[in-house]
Design an enzyme around this catalytic site. Sequence first.
Site, short mmCIF file in Angstrom:
data_model
loop_
_atom_site.label_atom_id
_atom_site.label_comp_id
_atom_site.label_asym_id
_atom_site.label_seq_id
_atom_site.Cartn_x
_atom_site.Cartn_y
_atom_site.Cartn_z
N LYS A 10 68.86 34.02 29.53
CA LYS A 10 67.55 34.25 30.13
C LYS A 10 66.83 32.95 30.50
O LYS A 10 66.39 32.78 31.62
CB LYS A 10 66.67 34.93 29.07
CG LYS A 10 66.23 36.30 29.36
CD LYS A 10 65.39 36.92 28.25
CE LYS A 10 65.53 36.49 26.84
NZ LYS A 10 64.52 35.64 26.26
N ARG A 86 58.14 41.70 24.99
CA ARG A 86 59.22 41.91 24.02
C ARG A 86 59.06 43.26 23.33
O ARG A 86 59.94 43.67 22.59
CB ARG A 86 59.14 40.86 22.91
CG ARG A 86 59.67 39.46 23.21
CD ARG A 86 61.10 39.32 22.94
NE ARG A 86 61.70 38.19 22.31
CZ ARG A 86 61.86 36.95 22.75
NH1 ARG A 86 61.30 36.54 23.84
NH2 ARG A 86 62.57 36.09 22.10
N ARG A 123 75.06 27.30 20.58
CA ARG A 123 74.03 26.67 21.41
C ARG A 123 73.37 25.48 20.70
O ARG A 123 73.09 25.52 19.51
CB ARG A 123 72.95 27.71 21.74
CG ARG A 123 71.77 27.15 22.49
CD ARG A 123 70.99 28.22 23.18
NE ARG A 123 70.14 28.98 22.27
CZ ARG A 123 69.30 29.92 22.68
NH1 ARG A 123 69.23 30.24 23.95
NH2 ARG A 123 68.56 30.57 21.81
N ARG A 155 68.81 25.07 17.18
CA ARG A 155 67.48 25.63 16.91
C ARG A 155 67.50 26.32 15.55
O ARG A 155 68.48 26.97 15.21
CB ARG A 155 67.15 26.69 17.99
CG ARG A 155 66.39 26.14 19.15
CD ARG A 155 66.33 27.09 20.32
NE ARG A 155 65.79 28.42 20.04
CZ ARG A 155 65.48 29.29 21.00
NH1 ARG A 155 65.63 28.98 22.27
NH2 ARG A 155 65.02 30.49 20.70
N ARG A 166 67.05 38.57 14.91
CA ARG A 166 66.54 38.62 16.29
C ARG A 166 67.24 39.72 17.08
O ARG A 166 66.61 40.42 17.87
CB ARG A 166 66.74 37.25 16.98
CG ARG A 166 65.76 36.21 16.45
CD ARG A 166 66.21 34.81 16.78
NE ARG A 166 66.12 34.53 18.20
CZ ARG A 166 66.84 33.60 18.82
NH1 ARG A 166 67.72 32.89 18.15
NH2 ARG A 166 66.69 33.40 20.11
#
Length: 218
Positions: A10, A86, A123, A155, A166
């Site tokens: 995204k 969201r 990531r 992160r 999540r």
Amino acid sequence: MVLGKQGAGKGTQCVRLSHHYVVPHISTGDMLRGAVKSGSDLGVKVKEVMDSGELLGDDLIMEMVAERLAEPDARARGFILDGCPRTTHQAEMVAALLNPGDIDLAVDIEVPTSQVLRRLAARRVCVDCGANYSVAAPPRVNWTCDVCGGEVVQRDDDKEEAIRRRLELYERQTAPLIDFYEKRGQLTKVNGVGAPDTVLRRIIRATEDRRQRWGRHR
Ligand code: AMP
């Protein structure tokens, strides 16, 4: 606006879309990370919630978004909304903030969960400019950002437990938005599997198809 599971690409696609259409990229995640970086009292609280993988409260998010959407650049040319809404409640509040027809399209980038899990775990991001890397495609020099020289790290909310939380919240709270925008005739689904350039082309094609059908040339 762009929807999709965490790790569906995204953020990357929203940055590219904002360059393509020359409109601002409005990311609630970036705004929250900005608050964390400022070290304010609010930032400390925000960091705790983000690191655990939970969602921030709708009222805080909508206050930030309302303020940003009222700025002249967003009013003049439109915007790419990334990471918001969201929840269905946020979607209703976004609709109330805007005029009917202000949302051209809600793009859902579809990527299977197994692939998203792999992407998120690999990531790495620059702490200063947010540029994205991965374990397989690191920066050129020793985890130092190619773009700005910042430190490239994982992160906190990309760690295993937070990722699981999540994705759980995505299924429960965010996935219903697909129905929400489909019922309003505003949804387009795009296959998010493939190279970033390929996915970007698919999103632009879907957007242009829609604009042609609506006769819009903003
Ligand atoms: P993102 O960069 O969009 O993946 O967002 C990172 C984190 O920021 C999320 O896991 C949430 O903790 C928080 N966040 C971002 N956008 C929202 C939102 N619209 N509502 C609630 N929390 C959000």
